[in-house]
Design a protein around this motif. Structure first.
Motif, short mmCIF file in Angstrom:
data_model
loop_
_atom_site.label_atom_id
_atom_site.label_comp_id
_atom_site.label_asym_id
_atom_site.label_seq_id
_atom_site.Cartn_x
_atom_site.Cartn_y
_atom_site.Cartn_z
N MET A 47 83.45 17.15 31.04
CA MET A 47 82.94 18.39 31.29
C MET A 47 81.94 18.29 32.29
O MET A 47 81.83 19.04 33.42
CB MET A 47 82.47 19.18 30.04
CG MET A 47 83.47 19.82 29.24
SD MET A 47 82.67 20.79 27.91
CE MET A 47 84.15 20.68 26.74
N ARG A 48 80.94 17.43 32.10
CA ARG A 48 79.84 17.51 33.08
C ARG A 48 80.34 17.05 34.50
O ARG A 48 79.68 17.28 35.50
CB ARG A 48 78.70 16.14 32.55
CG ARG A 48 77.92 16.85 31.39
CD ARG A 48 77.26 15.48 30.87
NE ARG A 48 76.38 16.32 29.60
CZ ARG A 48 75.96 15.45 28.86
NH1 ARG A 48 75.86 14.24 29.10
NH2 ARG A 48 74.96 16.08 27.94
N ARG A 49 81.30 16.17 34.55
CA ARG A 49 81.95 16.02 35.88
C ARG A 49 82.61 16.92 36.63
O ARG A 49 82.61 16.90 37.98
CB ARG A 49 83.18 14.77 35.70
CG ARG A 49 82.81 13.58 34.92
CD ARG A 49 81.91 12.70 35.58
NE ARG A 49 80.61 12.95 35.58
CZ ARG A 49 79.58 12.78 34.62
NH1 ARG A 49 80.05 12.29 33.48
NH2 ARG A 49 78.36 13.12 34.66
N ILE A 50 82.74 18.00 36.16
CA ILE A 50 83.35 19.50 36.76
C ILE A 50 81.91 20.50 36.61
O ILE A 50 82.31 21.39 37.18
CB ILE A 50 84.77 19.75 36.15
CG1 ILE A 50 84.37 20.38 34.82
CG2 ILE A 50 85.68 18.84 36.23
CD1 ILE A 50 85.52 21.19 34.18
N GLY A 51 81.09 20.11 36.25
CA GLY A 51 79.75 21.05 36.41
C GLY A 51 79.95 22.06 35.33
O GLY A 51 79.23 23.08 35.50
N PHE A 52 80.57 21.81 34.29
CA PHE A 52 80.75 22.65 32.98
C PHE A 52 79.77 22.12 31.85
O PHE A 52 79.84 21.25 31.55
CB PHE A 52 82.27 23.09 32.96
CG PHE A 52 82.49 24.03 31.60
CD1 PHE A 52 82.42 25.26 32.16
CD2 PHE A 52 82.32 23.67 30.35
CE1 PHE A 52 82.87 26.30 31.15
CE2 PHE A 52 82.79 24.58 29.40
CZ PHE A 52 83.00 26.08 29.98
N SER A 53 79.25 23.18 31.24
CA SER A 53 78.51 23.03 30.08
C SER A 53 78.57 24.33 29.01
O SER A 53 78.44 25.34 29.69
CB SER A 53 77.17 22.65 30.04
OG SER A 53 76.51 22.18 29.12
N PHE A 54 78.73 24.16 27.68
CA PHE A 54 78.57 25.35 26.80
C PHE A 54 76.85 25.85 26.95
O PHE A 54 76.86 27.09 26.49
CB PHE A 54 79.06 25.12 25.47
CG PHE A 54 80.57 24.62 25.39
CD1 PHE A 54 81.37 25.66 25.94
CD2 PHE A 54 80.89 23.60 24.92
CE1 PHE A 54 82.71 25.29 26.06
CE2 PHE A 54 82.13 23.36 24.69
CZ PHE A 54 83.06 24.07 25.23
N ASP A 55 76.04 25.10 27.35
CA ASP A 55 74.61 25.32 27.05
C ASP A 55 74.16 25.58 28.71
O ASP A 55 74.32 24.61 29.46
CB ASP A 55 73.82 24.53 26.43
CG ASP A 55 74.27 24.67 24.89
OD1 ASP A 55 74.51 25.49 24.37
OD2 ASP A 55 74.68 23.29 24.37
N ARG A 56 73.57 26.59 28.98
CA ARG A 56 72.70 26.73 30.20
C ARG A 56 71.41 25.87 30.46
O ARG A 56 70.95 25.53 29.38
CB ARG A 56 72.40 28.13 30.19
CG ARG A 56 72.02 28.49 31.75
CD ARG A 56 71.37 30.01 31.74
NE ARG A 56 70.83 30.27 33.01
CZ ARG A 56 71.70 30.90 34.00
NH1 ARG A 56 72.91 30.86 33.88
NH2 ARG A 56 71.23 31.02 35.31
N SER A 57 71.56 25.24 31.58
CA SER A 57 70.66 24.25 32.02
C SER A 57 69.14 24.72 31.90
O SER A 57 69.13 26.16 32.29
CB SER A 57 71.00 23.57 33.12
OG SER A 57 69.96 22.25 33.41
#
Length: 400
Positions: free
Chosen positions: A23-33
């Motif tokens: 997920m991190r490789r495509i810039g996606f996360s369930f939590d906002r940075s």
């Protein structure tokens, strides 16, 4: 309680670390940075990933249309379909991941609450260890096969180019995918840009495919784990002599957890329902086309296509396996309730056990938009359709 919640979160994140990595490789996360800079980078990377795979799939579709217009032969068209289908499936999965983002976050948070950090008995501990170990092995193999597969595709044009140079054939360096571009991609600078773009787009498709598949299989595996532990608790709740009130309270807690797991399964199934429909619809075509390509065409990319076939079979097989596991784990609750020495408890507890049995006998399964349940029967059906399509293509190919 907070300590247990933190330990549960740590164990769950550990079991899904490969999914999170992709997920991190495509810039996606369930939590906002929390960092503004990190959040901007995630937004940019996610936007670039989406745009790249959308154009990648669109260019392949245009290339297929142009190829059909020029040469409508089976051997010219069929090798183009499985990679295009893979891209379409990636788009459907990333759309579901983004659209259901809040649902997945809620399901992960809820899983932390009901996670068995310290199982109550040795049988539950054994079930937990076996489930996590099996999940780790499945995720590792699936991740490795997909990464190897896409890099075999990425490096194949270079391998073919140097091979032809070695045998004395003067041929230009090809591209990774059969795609259409609104410019001449044979020029040196344009060719280098196209090659880099195709590496990025192909790798992005794999990141999306792997992260969603591992997320689904991980959450489904944890649900099966919880149902199995619940069954053991239900089976043994009357084994120890207690007051009638204590037995009744134990049974009520078991029933509440069972109802919670049923709702959890329903929510998880609905989140992946559209993706499951697209997956089942495209899998037969993808498998058929890649088998046709391996058997009859393209010897230079045979290894890449074999890895594609392996990952496609594992991907849809993993989906159907965990779907079947959910059905079996839910049905086993009824058997556990019947084997719970219900004849030793009060009539009030017996009525509760009867309620559990009746509810567990009702099928609880993942679906593809309610068209069909996801199970091993579905996998058999996909394999049968793939063979039928392959036989049809083979017949047409022989006639031509």
């Amino acid at each position: 309680m907070e300590r247990q919640r933190a330990l549960a979160k740590e164990e769950i994140e550990s079991s899904l670390r490969l999914s999170t990595f992709c997920m991190r490789r495509i810039g996606f996360s369930f939590d906002r940075s929390k960092s503004v800079k990190s959040n901007l980078w995630q937004t940019f990377l996610f936007t670039a990933s989406i745009l790249s795979i959308c154009y990648h799939v669109l260019s392949e579709i245009i290339f297929i249309i142009l190829s059909i217009a020029k040469s409508p032969n089976v051997e010219d068209i069929v090798p183009l379909f499985h990679t295009t289908g893979y891209g379409v499936l990636s788009i459907a999965k990333v759309f579901a991941l983004w659209y259901k983002k809040t649902v997945f976050r809620r399901l992960l948070n809820e899983l932390e609450v009901i996670w068995p950090v310290i199982p109550n008995h040795n049988a539950a501990k054994t079930i937990k260890e076996q489930s996590l170990n099996a999940l780790y092995i499945v995720h590792s193999w699936y991740f490795a096969m997909n990464i190897c597969g896409v890099w075999f595709y990425n490096l194949t044009p270079l391998g073919v180019y140097f091979y032809k140079k070695f045998v004395g054939i003067n041929a230009p360096l090809g591209t990774i995918w059969s795609s259409w571009y609104p410019f001449d991609k044979e020029q040196s600078l344009a060719h280098a840009m196209v090659y880099c773009f195709e590496i990025f787009a192909g790798q992005t498709c794999v990141w999306i495919m792997v992260c969603t598949d591992l997320l689904f299989s991980g959450m489904a595996s944890h649900l099966v784990l919880l149902l199995q532990i619940l069954g053991r608790e239900l089976e043994s709740f009357a084994a120890i002599e207690k007051f009638e009130t204590a037995h009744y309270q134990d049974l009520l807690s078991i029933i509440k957890l069972h109802q919670r797991l049923i709702r959890y399964c329903k929510d998880l199934g609905e989140a992946f329902s559209f993706v499951n429909l697209v997956n089942i619809s495209l899998s037969s075509v993808n498998i058929c086309c890649v088998v046709f390509t391996i058997v009859l065409l393209e010897p230079f990319v045979s290894m890449s296509n074999k890895l594609f076939l392996g990952s496609a079979l594992i991907q849809v097989g993993m989906l159907c396996w965990y779907g079947e596991s959910i059905i079996q784990a839910n049905a086993s609750i009824a058997i556990a309730a019947y084997n719970s020495k219900w004849y030793k408890v009060s009539p009030r507890c017996r009525r509760c056990i009867l309620f559990v049995i009746r509810r567990a006998q009702k099928p609880n399964a993942f679906t593809a938009m309610n068209f069909t349940n996801i199970s091993l029967v579905t996998y058999t059906s996909i394999m049968t359709r793939s063979y039928s399509y392959f036989a049809l293509l083979y017949t047409i190919y022989n006639k031509n």
